[in-house]
Design an enzyme around this catalytic site. Structure first.
Site, PDB file in Angstrom:
ATOM      1  N   GLY A  15      14.419 -20.402  -0.885  1.00  0.00           N
ATOM      2  CA  GLY A  15      14.337 -21.734  -0.312  1.00  0.00           C
ATOM      3  C   GLY A  15      14.252 -21.809   1.195  1.00  0.00           C
ATOM      4  O   GLY A  15      14.591 -22.845   1.772  1.00  0.00           O
ATOM      5  N   LYS A  16      13.774 -20.755   1.850  1.00  0.00           N
ATOM      6  CA  LYS A  16      13.645 -20.795   3.317  1.00  0.00           C
ATOM      7  C   LYS A  16      12.705 -21.915   3.759  1.00  0.00           C
ATOM      8  O   LYS A  16      13.031 -22.719   4.618  1.00  0.00           O
ATOM      9  CB  LYS A  16      13.099 -19.454   3.853  1.00  0.00           C
ATOM     10  CG  LYS A  16      13.996 -18.262   3.686  1.00  0.00           C
ATOM     11  CD  LYS A  16      13.477 -17.061   4.469  1.00  0.00           C
ATOM     12  CE  LYS A  16      12.128 -16.562   3.988  1.00  0.00           C
ATOM     13  NZ  LYS A  16      12.167 -15.820   2.742  1.00  0.00           N
ATOM     14  N   GLN A  50      20.769 -21.599   1.559  1.00  0.00           N
ATOM     15  CA  GLN A  50      20.315 -22.703   2.395  1.00  0.00           C
ATOM     16  C   GLN A  50      21.484 -23.339   3.150  1.00  0.00           C
ATOM     17  O   GLN A  50      21.364 -23.688   4.317  1.00  0.00           O
ATOM     18  CB  GLN A  50      19.618 -23.759   1.535  1.00  0.00           C
ATOM     19  CG  GLN A  50      18.272 -23.322   0.974  1.00  0.00           C
ATOM     20  CD  GLN A  50      17.706 -24.342  -0.004  1.00  0.00           C
ATOM     21  OE1 GLN A  50      18.443 -24.967  -0.763  1.00  0.00           O
ATOM     22  NE2 GLN A  50      16.388 -24.507   0.027  1.00  0.00           N
ATOM     23  N   CYS A  57      44.694   2.186  35.274  1.00  0.00           N
ATOM     24  CA  CYS A  57      43.932   2.320  36.525  1.00  0.00           C
ATOM     25  C   CYS A  57      43.883   1.035  37.349  1.00  0.00           C
ATOM     26  O   CYS A  57      43.375   1.047  38.467  1.00  0.00           O
ATOM     27  CB  CYS A  57      42.510   2.795  36.220  1.00  0.00           C
ATOM     28  SG  CYS A  57      41.461   1.532  35.461  1.00  0.00           S
ATOM     29  N   TYR A  98      35.379   9.724   1.262  1.00  0.00           N
ATOM     30  CA  TYR A  98      36.390   9.476   2.292  1.00  0.00           C
ATOM     31  C   TYR A  98      37.190  10.745   2.560  1.00  0.00           C
ATOM     32  O   TYR A  98      37.629  11.430   1.640  1.00  0.00           O
ATOM     33  CB  TYR A  98      37.320   8.343   1.848  1.00  0.00           C
ATOM     34  CG  TYR A  98      38.167   7.808   2.973  1.00  0.00           C
ATOM     35  CD1 TYR A  98      37.588   7.441   4.174  1.00  0.00           C
ATOM     36  CD2 TYR A  98      39.542   7.673   2.833  1.00  0.00           C
ATOM     37  CE1 TYR A  98      38.363   6.945   5.225  1.00  0.00           C
ATOM     38  CE2 TYR A  98      40.324   7.172   3.863  1.00  0.00           C
ATOM     39  CZ  TYR A  98      39.727   6.819   5.056  1.00  0.00           C
ATOM     40  OH  TYR A  98      40.501   6.337   6.089  1.00  0.00           O
TER      41      TYR A  98
END
Length: 1215
Positions: free
Chosen positions: A111-112, A89, A722, A943
Site C-alpha cells: 500500500g505504498k 501504512q 581529561c 554465541y
C-alpha cells in the site's frame, strides 16, 4: 517498592526530564512528581488528560499531538479510500505527519502508492500545502493523476508530453503562473522544465516514486532539494562537504602525507560549521522517496544523507513464495521455447545480459513461430507491458537487468505466474580487468596455491600481508589500474596485482580449457571458450528481484510462483546456486523434481485469494551492537538506511515461512549499555539508598568522552579523566528509541542472551514502554536469518530474576570495588588504581604463581634430533647443563607403548575456547573475546559466552552435512554433549570450513560487515575443527613412552606416535612420528642443543586463569576475560610478547599484598565464590536480593572497620 532493588532512572521521565522509578516506566507512567495520582490504565490519552488536569503537562504534549494528527489523517484516509490504514501504512503515516523526510523500503503490495497518493491530497487540500509528485513514466503520471482526482477532484495538475495539446498547454500555463497546488509529472519534466518551478515554487511536500529515475540525472538531486526549500548556498555547502570527506577518505587509505590529511580535516571542520549555520536558517519541506532500490552511483545522492538524514539504495524484494528450478540443455533457446509453450499463459522470460538482446529477439521469434503470442520489452516503452497486462500477449520477454523495465517496474500479480530465465542472470567482465580487484585476485591465487603453483602461493602470502594493513581495498584496485597513485602498503599491493594479473590470467585460461573452457570457483565462472577470456559473475540480486515479479502480496495472500533457469552450462547454474545459498533460503532444484500439477493448482488458487493470509507488521528490532545490526539488515537484500543523530537505522522486510507474517523491520543498536549506577553523590551507599526493607539504586545514562574515550555516569558536563566537554550521552539513544517505538506496531529487543544482554533489554523496555506497550524479548544464540525470524516470532518477556540478580551483582561490585579502590588511591597516591571483587583474586593467582616460578627456576635443555623430532629435559643443576650441551647423541634405554581409542573433546565452552586461543594462537583473553564477538555478530559462530557443551539438532545436522560433503559420512558419530536448554556450545553456523569461508568472502558470495583478517580465520578454523571433531568417531592413537639417556642423565619422553581415523581426520592431535621408529639400544644423533631459562612451575597464560576461574566458581563466561583485562589496564599485570605469560608488575605485587593483608575477607577466593553462589540463588529466585545486599554491606563495613583497627589509617601515603 517493599523489598528488592528498585532502580531510579535519573533524567528519564519522558514528560519532565527528571528522575523516575522503574515501576513507573514499566507501567507506561511519568514520574510521581508529574503525576502523583496516575490513571488506572495508562494509555496516551489517559496520561495526557491526567497530566493536563494536574497542570504538569510537559514534553509529552508533543507525542499526544502527534497521535492526534495521525488519527485525523487516518479518518481522512478512510473517508477517501474506503479502507483503514494497514499496519505498514500506519507506521509510515506517523512519520509523514511529523514531517519526516525518508525513503520507504517495503515489498510490493503493502500500500505504498495508495498511502502516498492520499497523503499528497491531504497536504494539498487539508493543510493547504504545495506538493510535487514525480514518477518515472508518463503512464504512471496518468495513473497517479486519476487516483488523485478521485480523492480530491481538481486538486492536481498533471503534465506529460503525450497529453492532448490543449490540456498540455493549460497545465503548463497553470504551472508557470504559480497557481498549481499539486503537480504530477515525470522526473524528466524536472530536468527539462525546472525554470517553470524554481524559484517561484517552494514545495511543502515532494514525493519521488522510484529514485533511480531521479538519479539518472545527478543534477536532479540538487533540483529537488532546491524545490523543497534548501538554498543554493546550503546545497553547495553540503556538496562540498561530501567531496571533502571522500578526498579525506582516499588520502587516509592511499598513504597521503600528514600535511594533506591535516589540511583536509581542517577543511571538513570549516564546511561542517558552515553547513550547520545554513541548516539552522533553513525551513525545508518534506521529501519522501518510494521504491528506493538499486545502487546509486556518483556522490550527489549523498546530499540526502547530509541534509535530510536518510540514504537511498537498498530494498531488494526478498519476499517470495516461489519454487526455484533449473534445466541444463545444450540448446537453451529451443528448450526455453518448449518450456514456455508448455506453461501457457502468464510467463515472463528474462534473458541474461551476457547473451544479449539478439537472443531475446530470437526467443520471441521462436515462440511466435510456435503460435505463442509474445510482447518484447527491450526499452522503456509501455506498450509491450500493456499488451501483456490485457492478455493480448501470453508471454512477456525482456532482459535480466537489475534496472530493466520488467525486472523493476512490473506489478501484475494476477497475470505474472511463471519466470523463465534464458541463461542464468549474470554479468561478464574481461578476466584481466576483473583480477584488478584485490579480493578476486586473492580468491584465484588461493586456488592456484592449492594446486601447487609456487609463484601463486608466494603472491598470495605477500598480498594477504599487505591487505591486512589496508582498510579500503578499492584504493588498491584503482592504483593497480593506474587511476590513482597510492603509497605505503596500498601502493605495494597494487604493484603485486599489476605484476601478477597477466600471469594469473594465463594460468586460469589454461585450467579452464582443460575442463572444456569453463572453470567454476565458488560463485564465479572463468569462461575461456572464446579468444577473449571473461569472468562471469552470477547476479543473485537480479534473480531474486526478477523472479519476485511472479510472487507478491495480493488480496492478503503471498501469491505462489515458479522460476526456471535454463542454461547450457551447469557451471553457470551451480555458480548462481552458490550465490543464492549465502544470501537467501532459495535452493535451485532440477525441474524434473517439481510436481507441476500440484504447483499449477497452488499458483492459480493463490491469485484467487486462497491460501494462508499474510499479516504485515512493522517491527523495531533493537540489538546492542552496530555490527550485529548491519549483519541482520543485510540478510534480506541491500537495506535502506536512515540516520537520527548518531544512530543508524536499517530498514528491511522479511517473511516468516511458518506463520506467513511479513515484518517490515527497522533495525538499530544501543551501542552497548544505556545506563549504569551513577557516580554522583546520590544515596548513602555509593549511589544506593536503603528503602523500607529494600534498596533504591540510582542509574544514570552513560557518557563517553570523544577525546579520550573514557566512560562515566556522573552529571558533569566534563570528562572526569581529561576534562574535555566533548562527550556523547546515551540519553540521545533513549530519545531516538522512543521516537522509533512510537512509529511501529511492536518492538522486539534482541540483545545478547546473557545477564548483560538482559540488563540492556530491560533498560530498552523501560525506555520505550510509555510509547508502545507491545514490547517483546527476542533471544537468539546465532545471528542467522532462521534465528532472527524465530526471535521475531517468539512472545518472550524480559526475565525479571536475571535483572534483579544483575542489579545486585552491579551494586556488590560497586560497594566492594569503590571501597577497595578508594583505599588504594589514598594509600598509594595514585588516582588510577582500582580493585574489584573478581579482579583481585585473579591478581592473587598471578602473583602467587610468579613467586612459585621464581622459587623453582632452572634450565630447560632442548635437544634438536636428526630424526626430525625434539625432546627436552629440565634441571636446576648448572654443571649438568654444561655436560648436556656437549652430548652428541641420545640412547634409547627402553620403549613402552600402548594403543588407545580416544573420544573427541566436546565443542568449546568459553573457558575452553580462551584456554586454546591462548595456548595455540597466543591470544590475550581480551583479544580472543573480541575476535569471537566479531565472528558471532557477523553470523559465523554461535554465541561465544557460554558454559554449555550442548549441541542442538541444527548443529548436529550441520556437522553431518559438512562431513558428507567431504566424503567422511562413515566417520560421523552424532552427539548432543549435554541436556536440553537454551544455551549451546560455541560452534559454526554454516557447514563451511575456514578455507571455504575465506574464498566465499573473497569472491563476494558471502557478505560480512567486518574485515575478515587472518586472525579471524585462524580462530574460526580452531572453533570449526573442534566442533566437527566432536561429531565424529573416536580416533585410534599409538602412544609411545621412551626412556632416553643423554650422557649420564636419564629422562622420559612420551607422545603420540601415530593416529588413525575418527575425529583425528579433521582435528588431529600433535603427532611425533620419530617416536614410532625407536627401538631399545638405538642412538639418535643430536643436531643441536639449546638451553633456555625456565622453571618447574610454568607461568600462567590467560587460558590457565580462565580455567581456574571456572573451577573455583568465581567468574562467568561474560566476566572471564574482563577480570584479566582489568588487571592489565590498571598496570598490575603485563603479558610477555612471545609466550603470552602473565607477569605481575611491581605495582601489582604491592597492591595484592596490601589488599590480601588488609582486606583478606573481601578479596579471598572463598568469599568471591560464596558471593557468586549467592548471586546465582538470587537469579533462580531462591534468595532475596535485599538479604544478599545487607550481608555484603555488613561484610564491607566490618572489613573497613577491621582494617582501620589494625592501624592503617586511610589517607596515609606510602611516600
Amino acid at each position: 517498592m517493599p523489598g528488592g532493588v528498585n532502580a531510579v532512572y535519573m533524567g528519564l521521565c519522558y514528560n519532565c526530564g527528571g528522575n523516575i522509578d522503574e515501576d513507573r516506566l514499566e507501567k507506561g507512567l511519568p514520574c510521581a512528581r508529574c503525576l502523583p495520582s496516575p490513571p488506572r490504565r495508562a494509555t496516551p490519552l489517559t496520561v495526557y488528560r491526567a497530566l493536563k488536569k494536574a497542570g504538569t503537562l510537559g514534553a509529552y504534549s508533543w507525542e499526544y499531538l502527534s497521535i492526534r494528527e495521525v488519527e485525523r489523517f487516518e479518518a481522512y484516509f478512510a473517508a477517501k479510500s474506503g479502507s483503514r490504514l494497514w499496519s505498514a501504512q500506519r507506521s509510515w503515516a506517523k512519520r509523514l505527519v511529523k514531517g519526516d523526510s525518508f525513503a520507504i523500503i517495503a515489498p510490493t503490495g503493502v500500500g505504498k502508492s495508495t498511502l502516498l497518493t492520499v497523503y499528497a491530497a491531504y497536504v494539498a487540500a487539508v493543510k493547504r500545502g504545495r506538493v510535487l509528485y514525480l514518477v518515472p513514466t508518463e503512464n504512471l503520471v496518468r495513473q497517479v493523476y486519476a487516483k488523485l482526482d478521485q480523492v480530491e477532484p481538481g486538486i492536481a495538475t498533471a503534465y506529460y508530453s503525450r497529453m492532448p495539446a490543449k490540456a498540455r498547454e493549460s497545465s503548463l500555463e497553470k504551472i508557470a503562473s504559480g497557481g498549481a497546488r499539486l503537480i504530477v509529472a515525470t522526473t524528466g519534466f524536472l530536468s527539462r522544465r525546472f525554470d517553470l518551478l524554481h524559484p517561484q515554487y517552494k514545495f511543502d511536500l515532494a514525493i519521488v516514486d522510484d529514485v533511480d529515475s531521479l538519479l539518472r540525472n545527478s543534477r536532479n538531486v540538487e533540483r529537488i532539494l532546491l524545490l523543497t526549500g534548501f538554498s543554493e548556498e546550503t546545497v553547495e555547502a553540503a556538496h562540498s562537504l561530501v567531496k571533502a570527506r571522500l578526498k579525506l577518505y582516499r588520502a587516509l587509505h592511499s598513504g597521503a602525507s600528514e600535511s594533506i590529511v591535516s589540511r583536509l580535516e581542517q577543511e571538513i571542520a570549516q564546511l561542517e560549521a558552515r553547513l550547520r549555520l545554513s541548516l539552522s536558517e533553513a525551513s525545508p519541506g518534506q521529501l519522501v522517496i518510494a521504491s528506493a532500490t538499486g545502487r546509486p552511483r556518483g556522490v550527489k545522492h549523498l546530499l540526502f544523507k547530509e541534509l535530510l538524514g536518510f540514504e537511498v539504495g537498498g530494498g531488494s524484494d526478498y519476499l517470495r513464495n516461489i519454487v526455484d528450478a533449473y534445466v541444463v540443455d545444450s540448446d537453451p533457446v529451443g528448450r526455453t521455447a518448449e518450456i514456455v509453450s508448455a506453461l501457457g499463459d502468464g510467463v515472463i522470460v528474462f534473458v541474461s545480459q551476457r547473451l544479449g538482446k539478439d537472443v531475446a529477439r530470437a526467443i520471441a521469434g521462436r515462440l511466435e513461430g510456435m503460435g505463442v503470442s509474445t510482447a518484447l520489452a527491450l526499452t522503456g516503452a509501455r506498450r509491450p507491458v500493456e499488451a501483456f497486462a490485457r492478455g493480448e500477449a501470453r508471454v512477456l520477454i525482456g532482459m535480466a537487468s537489475r534496472y530493466g523495465v520488467i525486472v523493476r517496474g512490473l506489478d501484475l500479480p494476477e497475470r505474472s505466474k511463471y519466470a523463465v530465465f534464458l541463461g542464468a542472470p549474470s554479468a561478464k567482465t574481461h578476466l584481466l580487468e576483473a583480477l584488478y580487484s584485490p579480493r578476486r585476485m586473492l580468491a584465484f591465487l588461493s586456488i592456484a596455491q592449492e594446486k601447487g603453483v609456487e609463484w601463486a602461493g608466494e603472491a598470495f602470502r605477500r598480498l594477504s600481508r599487505l591487505l591486512e594493513k589496508v582498510i579500503d581495498t578499492s584504493i588498491v584496485s584503482l592504483a593497480a589500474r593506474g587511476k590513482l597513485e597510492a603509497q605505503g602498503p596500498a601502493g605495494e599491493a597494487a604493484g603485486i596485482i599489476s605484476e601478477t594479473a597477466p600471469r594469473l590470467v594465463d594460468w586460469l585460461v589454461a585450467e579452464a580449457r582443460l575442463q572444456g573452457g569453463l572453470l567454476r570457483v565458488g560463485g564465479l565462472v572463468v569462461d575461456a571458450r572464446g579468444p577473449i577470456p571473461y569472468l562471469v559473475v552470477p547476479d543473485a540480486p537480479t534473480y531474486i528481484q526478477a523472479s519476485g515479479r511472479v510472487s507478491r502480496l495480493y488480496r492478503g495472500v503471498m501469491t505462489r510462483g515458479l522460476s526456471i533457469v535454463v542454461d547450457e552450462a551447469p557451471e553457470y547454474v551451480e555458480a548462481l546456486g552458490e550465490r543464492l545459498k549465502w544470501t537467501t533460503s532459495s535452493r535451485l532444484r532440477p525441474l524434473s523434481e517439481v510436481d507441476m500439477e500440484k504447483l499449477r493448482r497452488e499458483i492459480e488458487e493463490s491469485r484467487r485469494g486462497k491460501g494462508r493470509r499474510v499479516r504485515v507488521k512493522t517491527t523495531l528490532l533493537v540489538v546492542e551492537s552496530p555490527t550485529k545490526a548491519r549483519t541482520i539488515a543485510w540478510f534480506w537484500g541491500r537495506p535502506g538506511k536512515r540516520r537520527i543523530g548518531r544512530s543508524v537505522i536499517y530498514e528491511a522486510s522479511v517473511s516468516d515461512p511458518e506463520t506467513g507474517d511479513v515484518h517490515i523491520l527497522q533495525i538499530t543498536s544501543t551501542r552497548g549499555h544505556l545506563t549504569d549506577l551513577t557516580t554522583d553523590s546520590v544515596g548513602s551507599k555509593y549511589g544506593v539508598d536503603e528503602d523500607g526493607g529494600g534498596y533504591r539504586a540510582y542509574y544514570s545514562t552513560i557518557k563517553r568522552c570523544l577525546d579520550c574515550g573514557a566512560q562515566h555516569t556522573s552529571s558533569s558536563p566534563f570528562c572526569p579523566r581529561c576534562g574535555s566537554p566533548r562527550q556523547v550521552d546515551s540519553k540521545s539513544v533513549v530519545e531516538i528509541l522512543r521516537k522509533l517505538a512510537s512509529e511501529v506496531d511492536e518492538i522486539v529487543i534482541a540483545t545478547d542472551p546473557d545477564r548483560e544482554g538482559e540488563k540492556i533489554a530491560w533498560d530498552v523496555f523501560l525506555a520505550v514502554r510509555p510509547y508502545n506497550p507491545n514490547v517483546r524479548r527476542g533471544r537468539f544464540h546465532e545471528v542467522t536469518p532462521r534465528a532472527v525470524i524465530e526471535a521475531l516470532r517468539s512472545g518472550e518477556s524480559v526475565e525479571k530474576s536475571l535483572i534483579e540478580a544483575q542489579k545486585v551483582r552491579r551494586i556488590v561490585d560497586r560497594w566492594i570495588g569503590f571501597h577497595l579502590s578508594t583505599h588504594l588511591k589514598l594509600k598509594f597516591s595514585k588516582p588510577w588504581l582500582g580493585a574489584g571483587r573478581v579482579q583481585t583474586p585473579v591478581l592473587g593467582w598471578i602473583v602467587d604463581r610468579y613467586r612459585e616460578w621464581q622459587d623453582t627456576r632452572g634450565y630447560l635443555v632442548i635437544f634438536k634430533l636428526s630424526s626430525g623430532g625434539r625432546t627436552s629435559y629440565f634441571t636446576q643443576n648448572r654443571l649438568e647443563v654444561e655436560n648436556l650441551k656437549r652430548v652428541e647423541w641420545l640412547e634409547v634405554v627402553d620403549i613402552a607403548g600402548k594403543t588407545e581409542e580416544r573420544n573427541p573433546p566436546p565443542p568449546y565452552t568459553t573457558d575452553e575456547y580462551l584456554y586454546d586461543a591462548s595456548r595455540k594462537l597466543g591470544l590475550s583473553a581480551g583479544l580472543a573475546m573480541k575476535i569471537a564477538q566479531d565472528l558471532f555478530e557477523s553470523g559465523l559462530i554461535t554465541y561465544h559466552r557460554t558454559d554449555s557443551t550442548r549441541v542442538s539438532p541444527t548443529g548436529v545436522k550441520l556437522a553431518l552435512e559438512y562431513l558428507a560433503s567431504r566424503g567422511l559420512e562413515g566417520e560421523a558419530q552424532p552427539r548432543g554433549w549435554g541436556e536440553g536448554g537454551a544455551h549451546e556450545a560455541i560452534r559454526p553456523v554454516r557447514p563451511i570450513d575456514a578455507q571455504d569461508l575465506e574464498r566465499a568472502v573473497l569472491s563476494g558470495s558471502i557478505r560480512i560487515p567486518i574485515r575478515l583478517t587472518r586472525l579471524h580465520i585462524r580462530v574460526y578454523d580452531m572453533i570449526f575443527r573442534r566442533f566437527i571433531a566432536s561429531q565424529m568417531k573416536p580416533a585410534t592413537l599409538d602412544i609411545v613412552e621412551a626412556t632416553l639417556q643423554a650422557g649420564e642423565t636419564v629422562f622420559n619422553h612420551a607422545g603420540v606416535a601415530r593416529v588413525r581415523g575418527g575425529y583425528a581426520l579433521v582435528n588431529p592431535p600433535r603427532v611425533e612420528e620419530w617416536l614410532a621408529r625407536l627401538s631399545p639400544g638405538d642412538r639418535i644423533d643430536v643436531e643441536d642443543v639449546l638451553v633456555v631459562k625456565s622453571s618447574l612451575k610454568r607461568l600462567y597464560r590467560a587460558g590457565d586463569i580462565v580455567k581456574m576461574m571456572r573451577e573455583h566458581g568465581i567468574g562467568r563466561p561474560s566476566t572471564y576475560a574482563k577480570a584479566i583485562e582489568q588487571n592489565r589496564r590498571h598496570g598490575y599485570v603485563i603479558e610477555s610478547k612471545k609466550m603470552r605469560y602473565l607477569i605481575p608488575t611491581k605495582t601489582g605485587v604491592s597492591i595484592y599484598d596490601y589488599l590480601s593483608n588488609g582486606f583478606k575477607k573481601l578479596v579471598s577466593v572463598d568469599t568471591t565464590r560464596r558471593l557468586e553462589e549467592a548471586l546465582e540463588r538470587v537469579e533462580k529466585g531462591v534468595e532475596k536480593p535485599e538479604a544478599v545486599l545487607a550481608s555484603v554491606w555488613r561484610m564491607v563495613d566490618e572489613a573497613v572497620s577491621l582494617h582501620a583497627a589494625t592501624g592503617d589509617v586511610m589517607g596515609q601515603s606510602e611516600a
